[in-house]
Design an enzyme around this catalytic site. Structure first.
Site, mmCIF file in Angstrom:
data_model
loop_
_atom_site.group_PDB
_atom_site.id
_atom_site.type_symbol
_atom_site.label_atom_id
_atom_site.label_comp_id
_atom_site.label_asym_id
_atom_site.label_seq_id
_atom_site.Cartn_x
_atom_site.Cartn_y
_atom_site.Cartn_z
ATOM 1 N N GLU A 196 -9.931 2.685 -5.068
ATOM 2 C CA GLU A 196 -10.694 3.207 -3.927
ATOM 3 C C GLU A 196 -10.239 4.605 -3.564
ATOM 4 O OE1 GLU A 196 -10.692 0.939 -0.334
ATOM 5 O OE2 GLU A 196 -10.964 -0.963 -1.376
ATOM 6 N N ASN A 234 -7.760 -2.393 -5.724
ATOM 7 C CA ASN A 234 -8.062 -3.822 -5.639
ATOM 8 C C ASN A 234 -7.910 -4.423 -7.021
ATOM 9 O OD1 ASN A 234 -8.814 -3.565 -2.875
ATOM 10 N ND2 ASN A 234 -10.721 -2.655 -3.581
ATOM 11 N N ARG A 266 -26.031 -7.155 0.502
ATOM 12 C CA ARG A 266 -25.404 -8.456 0.797
ATOM 13 C C ARG A 266 -26.208 -9.148 1.881
ATOM 14 N NH1 ARG A 266 -18.833 -7.721 0.913
ATOM 15 N NH2 ARG A 266 -18.701 -6.205 -0.787
ATOM 16 N N VAL A 294 -16.999 -8.126 -5.124
ATOM 17 C CA VAL A 294 -18.329 -8.626 -4.757
ATOM 18 C C VAL A 294 -19.418 -7.745 -5.389
ATOM 19 C CG1 VAL A 294 -19.919 -9.020 -2.828
ATOM 20 C CG2 VAL A 294 -17.482 -9.538 -2.546
ATOM 21 N N ARG A 353 -8.844 -7.172 -8.485
ATOM 22 C CA ARG A 353 -9.718 -8.339 -8.683
ATOM 23 C C ARG A 353 -11.101 -7.861 -9.124
ATOM 24 N NH1 ARG A 353 -9.864 -7.003 -3.091
ATOM 25 N NH2 ARG A 353 -11.958 -6.319 -2.556
ATOM 26 N N GLY A 361 -9.003 -2.419 5.633
ATOM 27 C CA GLY A 361 -9.155 -2.027 7.039
ATOM 28 C C GLY A 361 -8.376 -2.877 8.026
ATOM 29 N N GLU A 386 -1.021 8.226 7.601
ATOM 30 C CA GLU A 386 -1.779 9.230 6.850
ATOM 31 C C GLU A 386 -2.542 10.117 7.824
ATOM 32 O OE1 GLU A 386 -3.138 6.658 2.897
ATOM 33 O OE2 GLU A 386 -4.422 7.025 4.320
ATOM 34 N N LYS A 387 -2.875 11.298 7.385
ATOM 35 C CA LYS A 387 -3.829 12.132 8.104
ATOM 36 C C LYS A 387 -5.173 11.397 8.079
ATOM 37 C CE LYS A 387 -5.407 16.283 9.530
ATOM 38 N NZ LYS A 387 -5.026 16.671 10.894
ATOM 39 N N LYS A 437 0.806 -1.220 0.000
ATOM 40 C CA LYS A 437 0.000 0.000 0.000
ATOM 41 C C LYS A 437 0.841 1.273 0.000
ATOM 42 C CE LYS A 437 -3.329 -2.845 -0.019
ATOM 43 N NZ LYS A 437 -4.004 -3.133 -1.289
HETATM 44 C C1 MV4 Z 1 -8.805 5.807 6.032
HETATM 45 C C2 MV4 Z 1 -9.925 6.419 6.637
HETATM 46 C C3 MV4 Z 1 -9.788 7.728 7.045
HETATM 47 N N1 MV4 Z 1 -8.604 8.381 6.887
HETATM 48 N N2 MV4 Z 1 -7.669 6.501 5.884
HETATM 49 C C4 MV4 Z 1 -10.665 1.417 5.673
HETATM 50 C C5 MV4 Z 1 -10.376 0.330 4.719
HETATM 51 C C6 MV4 Z 1 -9.146 0.706 3.977
HETATM 52 N N3 MV4 Z 1 -9.402 0.549 2.588
HETATM 53 C C7 MV4 Z 1 -8.875 2.104 4.351
HETATM 54 N N4 MV4 Z 1 -9.912 2.526 5.255
HETATM 55 C C8 MV4 Z 1 -9.974 3.807 5.714
HETATM 56 N N5 MV4 Z 1 -8.845 4.548 5.603
HETATM 57 C C9 MV4 Z 1 -7.576 7.757 6.305
HETATM 58 N N6 MV4 Z 1 -6.431 8.409 6.142
HETATM 59 C C10 MV4 Z 1 -11.104 5.674 6.741
HETATM 60 C C11 MV4 Z 1 -11.129 4.355 6.302
HETATM 61 C C12 MV4 Z 1 -12.359 3.642 6.408
HETATM 62 C C13 MV4 Z 1 -13.039 3.424 7.624
HETATM 63 C C14 MV4 Z 1 -12.544 3.838 8.833
HETATM 64 C C15 MV4 Z 1 -13.242 3.616 10.009
HETATM 65 C C16 MV4 Z 1 -14.449 2.915 9.983
HETATM 66 C C17 MV4 Z 1 -14.952 2.457 8.805
HETATM 67 C C18 MV4 Z 1 -14.244 2.701 7.619
HETATM 68 C C19 MV4 Z 1 -14.761 2.224 6.448
HETATM 69 C C20 MV4 Z 1 -14.096 2.446 5.281
HETATM 70 C C21 MV4 Z 1 -12.907 3.153 5.266
#
Ligand code: MV4
Length: 454
Positions: free
Chosen positions: A275, A290, A338, A295, A292, A165, A200-201, A116
């Site tokens: 994303e 991603n 889902r 879903v 792939r 996550g 990250e912020k 990542k």
């Molecule tokens: C974050 C974020 C907020 N700030 N990054 C979650 C899955 C992965 N793909 C990255 N994700 C996140 N990254 C920064 N800098 C918020 C998420 C996030 C999330 C965070 C808390 C609860 C539910 C979430 C659902 C999707 C993404």
């Protein structure tokens, strides 16, 4: 076109791939674990080979058994579906070396997006906005504190091998930062065998928007708009829609161009998803890619009138994309729910077992992608998704009305499902108005943000 494809997966996605193959006149070889002998993918494929016992590590994740099955079955290609080996660069590389076409991007593209921190760097170089954060890895506590000071709290601590996550921690001050740094590192070491961390912020109250892209092996790349996946619980998506009620045509154009820039930079071919987090002001930031089929691909299929799985197979066999960006015009709206074998009233505890009755809705604008039938026994071994209900309409309102109607028609007896929760989401006035983001489900369930993030 290929003569025969091995489907290295189970459940609804295995059926989805078999259906695409049948329409293309391609023969199919299913693989299955001992508990899946009565599964529909075994019944519907032309041939089937048992590859081991129930545990995925003994079957659907066992690369040597799958390659042996491919050789015994004399297939031309392998479709990995999602999960299991779908984003395993090593598996893709073995397929490449065995002269079996991996239906997906190159092992190089999978590898470059799997890390990542490297993906972030690739996005930055391609001129795609990234969340302000560390330059590459954060090696120790002192550096983490330095980066946090520069960014300002709150921050996110993330595992480079993470995604979806996992191995992620929010920190709001120096104390939680140091704690989070070590827990994220330990978790990442244990889960991915890779303790590397970046920062990250933290973007507050974001929307989770992902762009579908498709590239052929001749350098053509298009995007098929976005999906909004903001109704989630512990990073498990509950509903997804296309288009996002939050994205304007001009933002779609900008984000789509950014997605294509990144895909081009890594010479991406086949289907992929980019994303983004989008804040309340419409600023967007690349999160991860991603590599792939996902879903939630059906909502894009309904709105863009394409068959993504057929296109994956055609692209892998060398065909050029049959359309250009200008041909891809979204029409109407689609939503996917889902359906999981879980008890929403008991903290979403898995509810495997015999399904005594499984009756799914139909009618105009309704699609059901499921491998379950009345009398089928859901094994406790795999994930709990038992099907996807997709509805489509002239606009979002019609798609949602249709979904509410379709959910009311569902009858599942013998196990607990998330259908009651889905009905509550569909009834929620904020959801109906398109006023939701990642905090939505927590609020609906009446749980605090910190608990929701656990
Ligand atoms: C974050 C974020 C907020 N700030 N990054 C979650 C899955 C992965 N793909 C990255 N994700 C996140 N990254 C920064 N800098 C918020 C998420 C996030 C999330 C965070 C808390 C609860 C539910 C979430 C659902 C999707 C993404």
């Amino acid at each position: 076109m290929f003569d025969k494809i091995l489907i290295a997966n189970r459940g609804e996605i295995a059926l989805r791939i078999i259906r695409a193959c049948k329409e293309l006149g391609v023969r199919t070889l299913a693989v299955y674990s001992e508990v899946d002998v009565d599964s529909l993918h075994v019944q519907l494929a032309d041939e089937a080979i048992c590859i081991g016992s129930a545990a995925s590590t003994e079957s659907y994740l066992k690369i040597d058994r799958i390659i042996s099955a491919a050789e015994v079955g004399d297939v031309d290609a392998i479709h990995p579906g999602y999960g299991f080996l779908a984003e395993n660069a090593h598996f893709a590389e073995i397929c490449e070396n065995c002269n079996i076409k991996f239906i997906g991007p190159s092992s190089t593209a999978i590898r470059s997006m799997g890390d990542k921190a490297k993906a972030r760097e690739a996005a930055r170089k391609a001129g795609v906005p990234i969340v302000p954060g560390s330059e590459g890895l954060v090696d120790n506590e002192q550096e983490a504190l330095r980066v946090a000071k520069k960014l300002g709290y709150p921050v996110m601590i993330k595992a480079v091998a993470g995604g979806g996550g996992r191995g992620m921690r929010a920190a709001h001050n120096d104390v939680s930062l140091v704690k989070g740094f070590y827990t994220a590192k330990t978790e990442a070491e244990r889960a991915f065998n890779n303790p590397a961390i970046y920062m990250e912020k933290l973007i507050e109250d974001p929307h989770h928007i992902e762009f579908q892209i498709l590239g052929d092996q001749h350098g053509n790349i298009v995007h098929l708009g976005e999906r909004e996946c903001s109704v989630q619980r512990r990073h498990q998506k509950i509903t997804e829609e296309c288009p996002s009620p939050f994205i304007t045509p001009s933002l779609r154009k900008q984000m789509g161009k950014a997605a294509i820039r990144l895909a081009s930079a890594v010479k991406y071919s086949n289907a992929g998803t980019i994303e983004f987090l989008v804040d309340g002001k419409g600023a967007f930031y690349f999160l991860e890619m991603n590599t792939r089929i996902q879903v939630e691909h059906p909502v894009t299929e309904e709105v863009y009138n394409v068959d993504l799985v057929k296109l994956q197979i055609q692209i892998a066999s060398g065909s050029k994309l049959p359309f250009s960006q200008g041909d891809l015009v979204p029409k109407g709206a689609a939503i996917e729910c889902r359906i999981n074998a879980e008890d929403p009233a008991a903290n979403f505890m898995p509810s495997p077992g015999r399904v005594d009755l499984f009756y799914m809705p139909g009618g105009r604008g309704v699609r059901v992608d499921s491998h379950v039938y009345s009398g089928y026994t859901i094994p406790p071994t795999y994930d709990s998704m038992i099907g996807k209900l997709i509805t489509f309409g002239h606009d979002r309102r019609e798609a949602l009305d249709r979904m509410a109607r379709a959910l009311d028609e569902c009858v599942v007896k013998g196990i607990k499902t998330t259908i009651p929760l889905l009905k509550a989401v569909l009834r929620d006035p904020d959801f109906r108005r398109g006023q939701y983001n990642l905090d939505f489900l927590g609020r609906l369930l009446g749980i605090k943000k910190e608990q929701a993030e656990e």
